[in-house]
Write an enzyme that holds these catalytic residues in place. Structure first.
Site, PDB file in Angstrom:
ATOM      1  N   GLY A 194     -26.357 -41.324 -22.020  1.00  0.00           N
ATOM      2  CA  GLY A 194     -25.136 -40.538 -21.412  1.00  0.00           C
ATOM      3  C   GLY A 194     -25.629 -39.136 -20.307  1.00  0.00           C
ATOM      4  N   VAL A 198     -24.547 -33.074 -22.064  1.00  0.00           N
ATOM      5  CA  VAL A 198     -24.443 -33.609 -23.676  1.00  0.00           C
ATOM      6  C   VAL A 198     -25.776 -33.936 -23.731  1.00  0.00           C
ATOM      7  CG1 VAL A 198     -23.398 -35.353 -25.355  1.00  0.00           C
ATOM      8  CG2 VAL A 198     -21.984 -34.854 -23.235  1.00  0.00           C
ATOM      9  N   GLY A 199     -27.082 -33.863 -23.259  1.00  0.00           N
ATOM     10  CA  GLY A 199     -28.185 -34.833 -23.408  1.00  0.00           C
ATOM     11  C   GLY A 199     -28.665 -33.783 -24.068  1.00  0.00           C
ATOM     12  N   GLU A 216     -31.421 -41.321 -22.531  1.00  0.00           N
ATOM     13  CA  GLU A 216     -30.763 -42.316 -21.476  1.00  0.00           C
ATOM     14  C   GLU A 216     -30.116 -41.779 -20.988  1.00  0.00           C
ATOM     15  OE1 GLU A 216     -33.150 -44.583 -20.860  1.00  0.00           O
ATOM     16  OE2 GLU A 216     -34.000 -44.869 -22.608  1.00  0.00           O
ATOM     17  N   CYS A 250     -25.571 -46.526 -14.527  1.00  0.00           N
ATOM     18  CA  CYS A 250     -26.622 -45.942 -14.875  1.00  0.00           C
ATOM     19  C   CYS A 250     -28.156 -45.931 -13.688  1.00  0.00           C
ATOM     20  CB  CYS A 250     -26.944 -45.299 -15.981  1.00  0.00           C
ATOM     21  SG  CYS A 250     -27.943 -47.093 -16.783  1.00  0.00           S
TER      22      CYS A 250
HETATM   23  P1  NAD Z   1     -20.101 -40.511 -22.775  1.00  0.00           P
HETATM   24  O1  NAD Z   1     -18.585 -39.820 -21.879  1.00  0.00           O
HETATM   25  O2  NAD Z   1     -18.889 -41.514 -23.365  1.00  0.00           O
HETATM   26  O3  NAD Z   1     -20.696 -39.669 -23.699  1.00  0.00           O
HETATM   27  C1  NAD Z   1     -21.660 -40.396 -24.061  1.00  0.00           C
HETATM   28  C2  NAD Z   1     -21.674 -39.767 -25.797  1.00  0.00           C
HETATM   29  O4  NAD Z   1     -21.609 -38.751 -25.470  1.00  0.00           O
HETATM   30  C3  NAD Z   1     -20.240 -40.227 -26.246  1.00  0.00           C
HETATM   31  O5  NAD Z   1     -20.753 -40.876 -27.484  1.00  0.00           O
HETATM   32  C4  NAD Z   1     -19.542 -39.257 -26.916  1.00  0.00           C
HETATM   33  O6  NAD Z   1     -18.997 -39.447 -27.595  1.00  0.00           O
HETATM   34  C5  NAD Z   1     -20.823 -38.077 -26.193  1.00  0.00           C
HETATM   35  N1  NAD Z   1     -20.384 -37.061 -26.359  1.00  0.00           N
HETATM   36  C6  NAD Z   1     -19.706 -37.114 -25.000  1.00  0.00           C
HETATM   37  N2  NAD Z   1     -19.198 -35.056 -25.212  1.00  0.00           N
HETATM   38  C7  NAD Z   1     -20.254 -34.013 -26.390  1.00  0.00           C
HETATM   39  C8  NAD Z   1     -20.162 -33.490 -26.842  1.00  0.00           C
HETATM   40  N3  NAD Z   1     -20.150 -32.262 -26.554  1.00  0.00           N
HETATM   41  N4  NAD Z   1     -21.292 -33.113 -27.785  1.00  0.00           N
HETATM   42  C9  NAD Z   1     -21.662 -34.387 -28.248  1.00  0.00           C
HETATM   43  N5  NAD Z   1     -21.365 -35.629 -28.045  1.00  0.00           N
HETATM   44  C10 NAD Z   1     -20.720 -35.738 -26.831  1.00  0.00           C
HETATM   45  O7  NAD Z   1     -20.360 -40.370 -21.800  1.00  0.00           O
HETATM   46  P2  NAD Z   1     -21.476 -40.168 -20.026  1.00  0.00           P
HETATM   47  O8  NAD Z   1     -22.416 -39.465 -20.719  1.00  0.00           O
HETATM   48  O9  NAD Z   1     -19.733 -40.119 -19.416  1.00  0.00           O
HETATM   49  O10 NAD Z   1     -22.001 -40.689 -18.772  1.00  0.00           O
HETATM   50  C11 NAD Z   1     -22.765 -41.373 -17.764  1.00  0.00           C
HETATM   51  C12 NAD Z   1     -23.245 -40.645 -17.496  1.00  0.00           C
HETATM   52  O11 NAD Z   1     -24.346 -41.936 -18.861  1.00  0.00           O
HETATM   53  C13 NAD Z   1     -24.396 -41.018 -16.506  1.00  0.00           C
HETATM   54  O12 NAD Z   1     -24.902 -40.020 -15.631  1.00  0.00           O
HETATM   55  C14 NAD Z   1     -24.658 -42.154 -16.652  1.00  0.00           C
HETATM   56  O13 NAD Z   1     -25.476 -42.158 -15.774  1.00  0.00           O
HETATM   57  C15 NAD Z   1     -25.704 -42.252 -17.530  1.00  0.00           C
HETATM   58  N6  NAD Z   1     -25.895 -43.599 -18.674  1.00  0.00           N
HETATM   59  C16 NAD Z   1     -27.649 -43.359 -18.600  1.00  0.00           C
HETATM   60  C17 NAD Z   1     -27.581 -45.000 -19.254  1.00  0.00           C
HETATM   61  C18 NAD Z   1     -29.197 -45.095 -19.554  1.00  0.00           C
HETATM   62  O14 NAD Z   1     -29.602 -46.159 -20.323  1.00  0.00           O
HETATM   63  N7  NAD Z   1     -30.578 -44.030 -18.767  1.00  0.00           N
HETATM   64  C19 NAD Z   1     -27.247 -45.736 -19.377  1.00  0.00           C
HETATM   65  C20 NAD Z   1     -25.371 -45.274 -18.955  1.00  0.00           C
HETATM   66  C21 NAD Z   1     -25.579 -44.326 -18.811  1.00  0.00           C
END
Ligand code: NAD
Length: 440
Positions: A194, A198-199, A216, A250
Site C-alpha cells: 500500500g 500507512v507503511g 511493498e 503500483c
Molecule cells: P489501501 O487504501 O487499500 O490500503 C492498503 C491497506 O492498508 C488496506 O488493507 C487498508 O485497510 C490498510 N490501511 C489503511 N489505512 C490504515 C491505517 N491507518 N492503519 C492500518 N492499516 C491501514 O491502498 P493504498 O495504500 O491506497 O494503495 C495504493 C498505494 O499502494 C500506492 O502508493 C501504490 O503504489 C501502492 N502499491 C504498491 C504495490 C507494490 O507491490 N509495491 C502494489 C499495489 C499498490
C-alpha cells in the site's frame, strides 16, 4: 472464517499459533496441498472473482484473469514445481579449525504466524501471492483484504475458508479500526502492500514486537525515452502499461522523461496508440477501467490541468471515468509531478539529455520501477549503474513482475523486502545456520 466470524484478533492469532506450534503446517505435503486447493479455488471460482473485480474497479474479465487470477495460478504452478528444491538444506563449507568431521548447513524454518495486508488496486493478486508464499514457507497466515475493494474482499472472505485449512488461514475483513486491532497483536512477519504513510504505521506497530516487515510501497516510476527509439512501439507499450487498470498500478510508468524533440514527436504517437488500444471513445471500451472511488477521482481531476492536453482530459464523475490522458509541457513543479499519480494521466517532462535524466531521477525518491526505451547499450549500462530503483525495465513496462524468478519489491521510499518465486520463501522463512560436530 465462517466458524470464527465473531473471533477477536487476539483469539484468531492464538488459534493460528496453536496450529503452527502443533507442527501441522511444516510438512511439504501440507504446504503443497494448500497451494493446490488455492489453485482449485481460482479455477473453480475465477468468474466470481472477476465479477467482484468488475464491481470494484470496472476491470474487464480479460484483464481480471490476465493480471490477477491467471497471474496467481502461474505463481502457484511455479512454486509447486520448485518448492522441494528451494527448501532443500544447503551445505556450507566448514573451516579447518573445526575438524574434518564437522558439517554445516542452512535450512529454511517457517516463521510462525504471518499477517498479510493487501491494497485495493489488484486486490486478488496482491493478497493471494503473498499468502501462497507464506503457506509454501510453512506458516499460518492472517490475510486482511482492502475495504476499498469491498466486493473482492467479501468474495475472498467467502471463498478462502471453503478451500484452505481454516485452522491455519484466517481472513479478517475491515478498514482502519480492524487493521489497527490486528497490528496490536504479535506476528512473526507482517507483509504490507500500500502507501508509505500507512507503511510507516505498520512498521511502528511491528517495532513493538520486533516483528520483521516487508513493505511493498509505490511512488513515481519514471519512463525514460531515448533519442532514436522507435516512437510508435514506445507509445504503444507506454499506453498499454500506463492505462492498464486505469493507471492504478503500483509499477505503472508515472511520467515520461525525454528530450524536447522526442517529446514533440511522441505526441501524435500517443494519440494514435490510445485510439488503437481503447478505440475513439475509451469511455465505451470494455477494456478500460474506472477510478476506485470519488476521493481518488477528485484528486486526479485536480491534476488534469498540470500541462497541455495531448489526448484525453474528459471525465465523468457519475461513473468515475477519467479518459486516458497524456499531458505535454509539464513543469517538474506542477501538481501532477508532486505525488504518485495512480490514475490514467501521463505527464511528459523534458530534460536535455541522459545526464539530466539521471540527475532528475536521482534527485527524487527511489522509484519502485524505472523504465527506459533505448537502442543504446551504453544508455542501458549507465541507467543500470547510476540509478537505484526496485526494478529496472528496458523496452517493456510492468513485465518484470511477471517473471517469477525475479524478486519484486522496492527500495527506499518504494519499500523494503521482496517476494515472488523463491524470494517469497526467503521472505517468509528464517534461514537457520546449523553446525554439527560428532561427539566421538
Ligand atoms: P489501501 O487504501 O487499500 O490500503 C492498503 C491497506 O492498508 C488496506 O488493507 C487498508 O485497510 C490498510 N490501511 C489503511 N489505512 C490504515 C491505517 N491507518 N492503519 C492500518 N492499516 C491501514 O491502498 P493504498 O495504500 O491506497 O494503495 C495504493 C498505494 O499502494 C500506492 O502508493 C501504490 O503504489 C501502492 N502499491 C504498491 C504495490 C507494490 O507491490 N509495491 C502494489 C499495489 C499498490
Amino acid at each position: 472464517m465462517n466458524d470464527h466470524t465473531t473471533e477477536q484478533p487476539a483469539e484468531t492469532v492464538a488459534r493460528l499459533r496453536a496450529t503452527f506450534r502443533s507442527g501441522r503446517t511444516q510438512p511439504l505435503e501440507w504446504r503443497t496441498a494448500q497451494l493446490r486447493r488455492l489453485r482449485e479455488m481460482l479455477t473453480t471460482h475465477g468468474a466470481d472473482l472477476a465479477e467482484a473485480l468488475h464491481a470494484d474497479l470496472g476491470k474487464s474479465s480479460t484483464e481480471a484473469f490476465r493480471t490477477e487470477i491467471d497471474f496467481t495460478i502461474r505463481e502457484i504452478d511455479h512454486t509447486l514445481e520448485h518448492l522441494a528444491d528451494w527448501l532443500r538444506p544447503e551445505p556450507a563449507p566448514v573451516p579447518a579449525h573445526l575438524g574434518a568431521d564437522a558439517t554445516a548447513r542452512t535450512q529454511y524454518d517457517p516463521l510462525g504466524v504471518v499477517l498479510v495486508i493487501a491494497p485495493w488496486n489488484y486486490p486478488v493478486q496482491l493478497l493471494l501471492t503473498p499468502l501462497l508464499g507464506a503457506l509454501a514457507s510453512g506458516n499460518a497466515v492472517v490475510v486482511k483484504p482492502s475495504e476499498m475493494a469491498p466486493a473482492t474482499s467479501a468474495a475472498l472472505a467467502r471463498l478462502l475458508p471453503r478451500h484452505l485449512d481454516t485452522d491455519a488461514v484466517a481472513v479478517v475483513e475491515g478498514a482502519v479500526p480492524e487493521t489497527t486491532a490486528l497490528l496490536a497483536e504479535r506476528f512473526d512477519h507482517i507483509f504490507y502492500t500500500g502507501n508509505g504513510t500507512v507503511g510507516r504505521i505498520v512498521m511502528r506497530a511491528a517495532a513493538e514486537h520486533l516483528t520483521p516487515v516487508t513493505l511493498e510501497l509505490g511512488g513515481k516510476s519514471p519512463a525514460f525515452v531515448d533519442r532514436g527509439a522507435d516512437l510508435s512501439v514506445v507509445a504503444d507499450r507506454l499506453v498499454r502499461g500506463k492505462f492498464l487498470n486505469a493507471g492504478q498500478t503500483c509499477v505503472a510508468p508515472d511520467y515520461v522523461l525525454t528530450d524536447p524533440e522526442t517529446a514533440r514527436a511522441l505526441e501524435p504517437e500517443f494519440a494514435r496508440a490510445v485510439e488503437a488500444v481503447f478505440g475513439a471513445d475509451p469511455q465505451s471500451s470494455r477494456e478500460f477501467g474506472r477510478i476506485v472511488n470519488e476521493r481518488h477521482f477528485d484528486r486526479l481531476g485536480s491534476l488534469l490541468d498540470s500541462g497541455r492536453t495531448v489526448t484525453g482530459g474528459h471525465t465523468d464523475r457519475a461513473t468515475k471515468y477519467i479518459a486516458p490522458t497524456v499531458l505535454a509541457d509539464v513543469d517538474p513543479k506542477a501538481p501532477v509531478m508532486q505525488e504518485e499519480i495512480f490514475g490514467p494521466i501521463l505527464p511528459v517532462v523534458t530534460v536535455a539529455d541522459l545526464d539530466e535524466a539521471i540527475a532528475f531521477i536521482n534527485d527524487r525518491d527511489k522509484p519502485l520501477a524505472l523504465y527506459a526505451f533505448t537502442e543504446s547499450d551504453h544508455t542501458r549500462e549507465r541507467l543500470a549503474a547510476e540509478t537505484s530503483s526496485g526494478g529496472l525495465g528496458f523496452g517493456l513496462p510492468l513485465a518484470h513482475l511477471t517473471v517469477s524468478d525475479l524478486p519484486f519489491g522496492g527500495v527506499g521510499e518504494s519499500g523494503m523486502g521482496s517476494y515472488h518465486g523463491r524470494y517469497s520463501i526467503e521472505t517468509f522463512s528464517h534461514r537457520k545456520a546449523v553446525l554439527s560436530k560428532p561427539l566421538g
